[in-house]
Design a protein around this motif. Structure first.
Motif, mmCIF file in Angstrom:
data_model
loop_
_atom_site.group_PDB
_atom_site.id
_atom_site.type_symbol
_atom_site.label_atom_id
_atom_site.label_comp_id
_atom_site.label_asym_id
_atom_site.label_seq_id
_atom_site.Cartn_x
_atom_site.Cartn_y
_atom_site.Cartn_z
ATOM 1 N N LEU A 30 0.783 -1.241 -0.073
ATOM 2 C CA LEU A 30 0.063 0.032 0.088
ATOM 3 C C LEU A 30 1.008 1.460 -0.176
ATOM 4 O O LEU A 30 0.560 2.128 -0.442
ATOM 5 N N VAL A 32 3.997 1.575 -1.224
ATOM 6 C CA VAL A 32 4.342 1.905 -2.630
ATOM 7 C C VAL A 32 3.140 2.502 -3.417
ATOM 8 O O VAL A 32 3.588 3.347 -4.538
ATOM 9 N N VAL A 33 1.998 1.912 -3.299
ATOM 10 C CA VAL A 33 0.830 2.302 -4.131
ATOM 11 C C VAL A 33 0.536 3.809 -3.922
ATOM 12 O O VAL A 33 0.755 4.752 -4.733
ATOM 13 N N CYS A 34 0.693 4.222 -2.472
ATOM 14 C CA CYS A 34 0.630 5.656 -2.220
ATOM 15 C C CYS A 34 1.699 6.500 -2.709
ATOM 16 O O CYS A 34 1.384 7.793 -3.469
ATOM 17 N N ASN A 36 3.406 5.958 -5.508
ATOM 18 C CA ASN A 36 3.297 6.121 -7.012
ATOM 19 C C ASN A 36 2.155 7.031 -7.459
ATOM 20 O O ASN A 36 2.373 8.090 -8.328
ATOM 21 N N THR A 37 0.978 7.187 -6.589
ATOM 22 C CA THR A 37 -0.060 7.756 -6.948
ATOM 23 C C THR A 37 0.440 9.305 -6.483
ATOM 24 O O THR A 37 0.527 10.507 -7.381
ATOM 25 N N VAL A 40 2.594 10.757 -9.449
ATOM 26 C CA VAL A 40 1.686 11.018 -10.699
ATOM 27 C C VAL A 40 1.132 12.607 -10.313
ATOM 28 O O VAL A 40 1.272 13.512 -11.221
ATOM 29 N N ASP A 75 10.969 7.231 -7.366
ATOM 30 C CA ASP A 75 10.033 6.314 -7.021
ATOM 31 C C ASP A 75 10.136 5.034 -7.690
ATOM 32 O O ASP A 75 9.707 3.998 -7.148
ATOM 33 N N PHE A 76 11.062 5.173 -8.985
ATOM 34 C CA PHE A 76 11.043 3.962 -9.901
ATOM 35 C C PHE A 76 11.920 2.783 -8.885
ATOM 36 O O PHE A 76 11.421 1.562 -8.624
ATOM 37 N N THR A 79 9.923 1.589 -5.814
ATOM 38 C CA THR A 79 8.750 0.652 -6.173
ATOM 39 C C THR A 79 9.527 -0.749 -6.173
ATOM 40 O O THR A 79 8.950 -1.411 -5.617
ATOM 41 N N TYR B 61 10.931 -3.967 -12.330
ATOM 42 C CA TYR B 61 9.953 -2.904 -12.296
ATOM 43 C C TYR B 61 8.797 -3.245 -12.889
ATOM 44 O O TYR B 61 7.793 -3.102 -12.369
ATOM 45 N N ALA B 64 5.868 -5.030 -10.846
ATOM 46 C CA ALA B 64 5.248 -4.337 -9.991
ATOM 47 C C ALA B 64 3.948 -4.286 -10.093
ATOM 48 O O ALA B 64 2.849 -4.082 -9.155
ATOM 49 N N MET B 68 -0.389 -4.938 -7.673
ATOM 50 C CA MET B 68 -1.310 -3.706 -7.578
ATOM 51 C C MET B 68 -2.505 -3.850 -8.291
ATOM 52 O O MET B 68 -3.404 -3.690 -7.637
ATOM 53 N N LEU B 71 -4.366 -6.507 -6.067
ATOM 54 C CA LEU B 71 -4.913 -5.718 -4.976
ATOM 55 C C LEU B 71 -6.344 -4.842 -5.432
ATOM 56 O O LEU B 71 -7.100 -4.927 -4.615
ATOM 57 N N PHE B 244 0.699 8.090 -18.360
ATOM 58 C CA PHE B 244 1.447 7.271 -17.252
ATOM 59 C C PHE B 244 1.691 6.122 -17.481
ATOM 60 O O PHE B 244 1.191 5.364 -18.541
ATOM 61 N N PRO B 248 2.444 3.147 -12.069
ATOM 62 C CA PRO B 248 1.597 4.396 -11.535
ATOM 63 C C PRO B 248 0.200 4.441 -11.872
ATOM 64 O O PRO B 248 -0.716 4.748 -11.103
ATOM 65 N N ALA B 251 -1.304 1.867 -9.393
ATOM 66 C CA ALA B 251 -1.604 2.511 -8.140
ATOM 67 C C ALA B 251 -2.428 3.441 -7.960
ATOM 68 O O ALA B 251 -3.189 3.295 -7.019
ATOM 69 N N ILE B 252 -2.607 4.056 -8.793
ATOM 70 C CA ILE B 252 -3.784 5.222 -8.879
ATOM 71 C C ILE B 252 -5.160 4.521 -9.153
ATOM 72 O O ILE B 252 -6.183 4.827 -8.356
ATOM 73 N N VAL B 255 -5.824 3.172 -5.549
ATOM 74 C CA VAL B 255 -6.269 4.430 -4.615
ATOM 75 C C VAL B 255 -7.896 4.694 -4.996
ATOM 76 O O VAL B 255 -8.696 4.878 -4.119
ATOM 77 N N TRP B 258 -10.046 2.116 -3.774
ATOM 78 C CA TRP B 258 -10.016 2.188 -2.206
ATOM 79 C C TRP B 258 -10.864 3.378 -1.652
ATOM 80 O O TRP B 258 -11.970 3.083 -0.950
#
Lengths: 192, 453
Positions: A30, A32-34, A36-37, A40, A75-76, A79, B61, B64, B68, B71, B244, B248, B251-252, B255, B258
């Motif tokens: 989570l 890592v998710v945050c 990356n967000t 962006v 970030d890369f 991650t 990478y 990854a 995500m 999830l 993107f 990423p 990831a967005i 979120v 969520w």
């Protein structure tokens, strides 16, 4: 969906630790998710426009950029490290819950005793793998530390990532012992 | 045949034997790969490799995106997204004959747009739509068959876990693969809808129609899909448009789903913890298989097995199309025995070199190539075809996992009825494969139009 098997005694404590460890790994995921967000959002809104730009939109963007932090540097690589740590932390939980897929079609009609034997074999391989990798990756940690390998941008030392990974491998060995005991019990029950 | 090659083939035989006796596929690969490399390269080199092999493999990478997207799918499941989707689809097309089943297919497609797994799609949509279908008086066979088949859309419509793995194995661009799978995914939805329409035409009793919905219900139900549209437009649309990278974007997506769950009040700490643990299971399993596949790959390429197989197939004198169809048939057969992910990881490293060899190498131009397209295009085309056929294993006996999942939900319907219900959809899938083989442009057009191919 979470069907953690029920254990008693020391196995129950081990099962709880393994589950908690997987949850911790999930929280790393989570994070890592945050991150990356954030990257962006930061890259799109967090950078103020060029000083030469004028007008309402430029002012608005400047105002937004004042509130929102810029993109997260590195970030890369973070991650990569974060997902790696999380993935290792999931392995013991997979072993504990029997989530590792196998093809049971060929042995659908085998007796419980044979199945117990196959499971014993699989658990031994898992235990051996966990122990071997624990030993080798400990040597890997020492290498990383000795040569001072770090990530490119944030200079995060790789050996630090190896520490939680070694814990994961230790727990994987523990989970393999639990499943080994289970299968041995089934083996003895099958022969009785 | 060299000694190394013989050891390689022996290793393959042992691998299959180990998988047959229930060894988890990841551990079977690790064991055979590890021992094989030790024999061919000596223990010292392999022991040294092990220091960083797993670390390197787990921190790729491009991988990854996998945990995500997994999830994202799991949170979407807990957040009750499937319920909103089905409700909306039902007010739009539910009034037709067989409409509730069509709505289930549409909702599966919608869920597939945020979830990359067939099983998750089948089980969550099954829980939502099965009771509705029964209440509307649908036959058990059509109701369960629709949902088992609809689950396949979870993986056919991007994001797709299997497609990501394929892209990594053959070193294709994930974005290109996602774009390539889009039109074939829509064709699947259309063919499935036609299948239901034909089914209820032949057997009107199987899928009764019910009245049109009230205006209020129509409005609120339609509003319910807006969040899904936003997530899909931002995540997949954002990837296509080049806003993107997939990571990423994923990831967005996590979120957004969520936040959606929190706003709908359906995502407490407990549900979130369950979503994380479900993710741990799936992602951990996939990563361990990936590690095993890497070890096996080192062993096999050291033994020269994929090259030998490719050369042998190329010299067999079979027409390129014959070889392609043979390989796809082999995937369908394998799919009856193991799950799609392990299969892609096991088979593609052997199948892909064969196709490149037959096509005329990596840098062949389209005119002189065996398949009449460059090897880059072939990579994309074959990837989507392989994706479709490996998923067929999910709805065919003996181990049709989707059918098992739906059967577990519908205890009163015998499994044989579900398999019967899936039959027409299976035929629709074969039709689709034939269409896509005949018209590769359906796959290759969108990536090119977006500027990727």
């Amino acid at each position: 969906m979470t069907d953690t098997p029920q254990y008693s005694g020391p196995a129950a404590i081990a099962a709880r630790i393994i589950t908690a460890w997987a949850l911790l790994g999930g929280i790393v995921l989570l994070a890592v998710v945050c991150m990356n967000t954030w990257t962006v959002i930061g890259a799109n809104f967090g950078i103020p426009p060029d000083a030469a730009e004028t007008g309402m939109i430029a002012d608005l963007r400047r105002w937004i950029a004042g509130i929102i932090p810029g993109p997260f540097p590195g970030d890369f690589e973070m991650t990569e490290v974060g997902i790696c740590i999380a993935a290792f932390s999931f392995l013991p939980y997979c072993q504990l819950t029997g989530a590792n897929v196998s093809a049971d079609i060929f042995t659908a009609r085998a007796s419980p005793r044979w199945i117990g034997f196959f499971q014993t074999l699989a658990s031994v391989v898992a235990l051996f793998f966990a122990a071997l990798l624990l030993w080798r990756m400990y040597a890997g940690l020492l290498d990383q530390k000795e040569y001072g390998y770090t990530t490119a941008i944030l200079q995060f030392p790789h050996w630090i990532a190896f520490v939680p990974i070694l814990v994961s491998l230790g727990l994987l060995a523990m989970a393999a012992v639990i499943s080994l005991c289970d299968s041995l019990r089934q083996l003895s029950r099958g022969s009785a | 045949m060299t000694e190394a090659l013989m050891i390689g083939f022996a290793g393959l035989g042992i691998l299959i034997a180990l998988i047959a006796i229930r060894m988890p596929i990841a551990y079977a690969m690790i064991l055979v790969g590890g021992i094989g490399v030790t024999i061919l390269n000596g223990p010292a080199i392999f022991m040294n490799q092990l220091k960083t092999l797993a670390y390197g493999q787990f921190s790729i990478y491009d991988l990854a995106v996998l945990p995500m997207f997994i999830l994202m799918g799991n949170i979407a499941t807990k957040a009750g997204l499937s319920r909103d989707l089905f409700r909306a689809a039902n007010v739009w097309i539910g009034w037709m004959r067989g409409g509730t089943a069509m709505a289930a297919i549409a909702a599966c497609a919608g869920f597939g747009a945020v979830c990359g797994s067939s099983l998750a799609t089948a089980s969550t949509m099954g829980q939502v739509a099965l009771p509705e279908l029964r209440r509307a008086g649908y036959s058990g066979s059509l109701a369960t068959g629709t949902l088992a088949a609809g689950g396949v859309l979870g993986i056919l419509i991007p994001p797709s876990v299997v497609l990501i793995i394929y892209a990594i194995i053959v070193e294709a661009n994930i974005v290109t693969m996602f774009a390539a799978a889009m039109i074939p995914g829509l064709i699947a939805v259309i063919l499935f809808l036609i299948t239901i329409a034909v089914y209820v035409l032949i057997r009107p009793g199987a899928g009764p129609s019910h009245g049109a919905p009230e205006r209020r219900e129509f409005f609120w139900a339609t509003l319910g899909v807006v969040p899904v549209l936003i997530v899909f437009a931002l995540v997949i649309g954002g990837i296509y448009a080049g806003w993107f990278n997939p990571t990423p974007a994923a990831a967005i997506g996590v979120v957004l789903v969520w936040v959606y769950g929190l706003l709908r009040g359906r995502l407490g700490f407990r549900a979130m913890g369950e979503a994380l643990l479900d993710t741990a299971k799936t992602a951990g399993m996939i990563y361990l298989i990936l590690l095993g596949a890497e070890m096996l790959k080192i062993f096999m390429s050291r033994g020269g097995v994929p090259q030998a197989v490719a050369e042998w197939m190329a010299n067999s004198g079979l027409a390129p199309m014959t070889v392609l169809i043979l390989l796809l048939a082999a995937l369908i057969l394998l799919g009856c025995l193991m799950d799609s992910l392990s299969m892609i990881l096991l088979a593609i490293p052997f199948f892909w070199p064969v196709l490149v060899e037959i096509n005329g190498g990596d840098y062949v131009d389209a005119e002189s190539a065996g398949f009449g397209m460059t090897s880059e295009d072939l990579k994309i085309w074959f990837g989507v075809l392989a994706l479709i056929v490996v998923e067929l294993g999910l709805i065919t006996p003996p181990v049709g996992m989707n059918v098992f999942v739906i059967s577990a939900l519908a205890k009163d319907i015998p499994m044989i009825e579900t398999f019967k219900g899936v039959g027409p959809f299976f035929v629709a899938e074969l039709v689709r494969v034939a269409i896509l083989i005949a018209f590769p442009a359906l796959i290759l057009w969108l990536p090119r139009a977006l500027g990727y191919g």
